[in-house]
Design an enzyme around this catalytic site. Structure first.
Site, PDB file in Angstrom:
ATOM      1  NE  ARG A   4      -3.820   0.660   1.965  1.00  0.00           N
ATOM      2  CZ  ARG A   4      -5.042   0.736   2.516  1.00  0.00           C
ATOM      3  NH1 ARG A   4      -5.230   1.441   3.620  1.00  0.00           N
ATOM      4  NH2 ARG A   4      -6.065   0.119   1.966  1.00  0.00           N
TER       5      ARG A   4
ATOM      6  CG  HIS B 248      -8.418   0.087  -2.790  1.00  0.00           C
ATOM      7  ND1 HIS B 248      -7.644  -1.001  -2.467  1.00  0.00           N
ATOM      8  CD2 HIS B 248      -9.006   0.472  -1.615  1.00  0.00           C
ATOM      9  CE1 HIS B 248      -7.751  -1.250  -1.174  1.00  0.00           C
ATOM     10  NE2 HIS B 248      -8.572  -0.383  -0.634  1.00  0.00           N
TER      11      HIS B 248
ATOM     12  CD  GLN C  50     -13.000  -1.770  -0.530  1.00  0.00           C
ATOM     13  OE1 GLN C  50     -12.225  -1.725   0.396  1.00  0.00           O
ATOM     14  NE2 GLN C  50     -14.213  -2.266  -0.401  1.00  0.00           N
TER      15      GLN C  50
ATOM     16  CG  ASP D  89     -13.341   6.677  -1.102  1.00  0.00           C
ATOM     17  OD1 ASP D  89     -13.246   6.514   0.137  1.00  0.00           O
ATOM     18  OD2 ASP D  89     -12.344   6.699  -1.856  1.00  0.00           O
TER      19      ASP D  89
ATOM     20  CB  CYS E  58     -13.946   1.504   0.060  1.00  0.00           C
ATOM     21  SG  CYS E  58     -13.616   3.263   0.110  1.00  0.00           S
TER      22      CYS E  58
ATOM     23  NE  ARG F  79     -10.343  -5.082   0.688  1.00  0.00           N
ATOM     24  CZ  ARG F  79      -9.574  -4.099   1.150  1.00  0.00           C
ATOM     25  NH1 ARG F  79     -10.109  -3.045   1.731  1.00  0.00           N
ATOM     26  NH2 ARG F  79      -8.256  -4.128   0.986  1.00  0.00           N
TER      27      ARG F  79
END
Ligand code: CP
Ligand code: NVA
Length: 302
Positions: A102, A129, A132, A220, A260, A288
């Site tokens: 990340r 991402h 996700q 988001d 998310c 996830r």
């Protein structure tokens, strides 16, 4: 599949293959059926940004698959003191079996994959991402029974989540509508990709138009990790880019909501809508785990 760097690299069949395996692993997990498919393997997890879900789901997932995960914080690695990613990649390739990273720049993830000889999984960059969105697609399919033909509407910042939702959603046959402020549009590479899908891709600053007849509404945070200094400016730019009762009313009556997480109530989503759809949002967070286990098996398995 060697790596998961971005969804642009995957075919529709590869995406569906990951979702199918994730469903199977979830079923086995819920029924106490062991699946030690990565026995004895080690995943290194490099974090240059904070995380709750990504860290815990990868670490737990690796354990459930019979392997182990190493949490490698930027504060402790030499990478944080300037050791080139090219060297880190070659060193880690001598010790471990896969890397989850990340970070900020997509190029760093691509460089790790290029210079190392082990699979690399993108755990979020400023550009995308993918993990996700695989969990999101899994959750939508679980709730709606299909993906093809559904309308997915994203409201908010045109950065990592929007980029991955556009690519993932279009590849699996959804119509994707994006409502972003003019100064916060998705990446040009993603917009170019989306052009191929004609009227299955809708780009607008009109939130009601984007939400019309949606099956899934997604949002988001207004201020992503690394952009905290712009938070006040962004609060003004994103005012109104919110999932609220009016947006829900424009969507289909059985529309589901995805986020998310982490969520900022009364910014991108009202507390009322969030709580009314909490089961869908926390199924998404749970998935996830299952989706990433499937990714790890695909790239690190035999
Ligand atoms: N959604 C997500 O990636 O959560 P974390 O930042 O907690 O990992
Ligand atoms: N856009 C958010 C996503 C967090 C999972 C961020 O980059 O901070």
């Amino acid at each position: 599949m060697k790596h998961l760097l971005k969804l642009l690299d995957l075919s529709k069949e590869e995406i569906i293959g990951i979702l199918n395996l994730a469903d199977q692993l979830k079923y086995e997990n819920k029924n106490g059926i062991e699946h030690k498919l990565l026995k004895g393997k080690t995943l290194g997890m490099i974090f240059q940004k904070s995380s709750t879900r990504t860290r815990v789901s990868f670490e737990t997932g690796m354990y459930q698959l019979g392997g182990q995960a190493l949490f490698l914080s930027n504060r402790d690695l030499q990478i944080g003191r300037g050791e080139p990613v090219q060297d880190t990649a070659r060193v880690l390739s001598r010790y471990i079996d896969g890397i989850m990273i990340r970070t900020f720049e997509q190029k760093e993830v691509e460089d790790l994959a290029q210079y190392g000889s082990i699979p690399v999984i993108n755990g979020l960059t400023d550009f995308c991402h993918p993990c996700q969105v695989l969990a999101d697609l899994m959750t939508i399919r679980e709730h709606k029974g299909r993906l093809e033909g559904l309308k997915l509407t994203y409201i908010g910042d045109g950065n990592n989540m929007a980029n991955s939702l556009i690519v993932g959603g279009l590849k699996v046959g959804m119509t994707v509508a994006i409502a972003c402020p003019d100064d916060y549009q998705p990446d040009p590479v993603v917009l170019e990709f989306a052009k191929e899908y004609g009227d299955k891709f809708i780009m607008t600053s009109d939130i009601q138009a984007a939400a019309k007849d949606a099956d899934v509404l997604y949002t988001d945070v207004w201020t992503s990790m690394g952009e905290e200094a712009e938070s006040e400016k962004r609060k003004k730019a994103f005012a109104g880019y919110q999932i609220n009762d009016a947006v829900m009313a424009a969507a289909k009556s059985d529309a589901m909501v995805q986020h998310c997480l982490p969520a900022h109530r009364e910014e991108e989503i009202t507390a009322k809508v969030f709580e009314a759809h909490a089961d869908e949002i926390f199924d998404e967070a749970e998935n996830r785990l299952h989706a990433q286990k499937a990714v790890m098996v695909k790239v690190m398995g035999e």
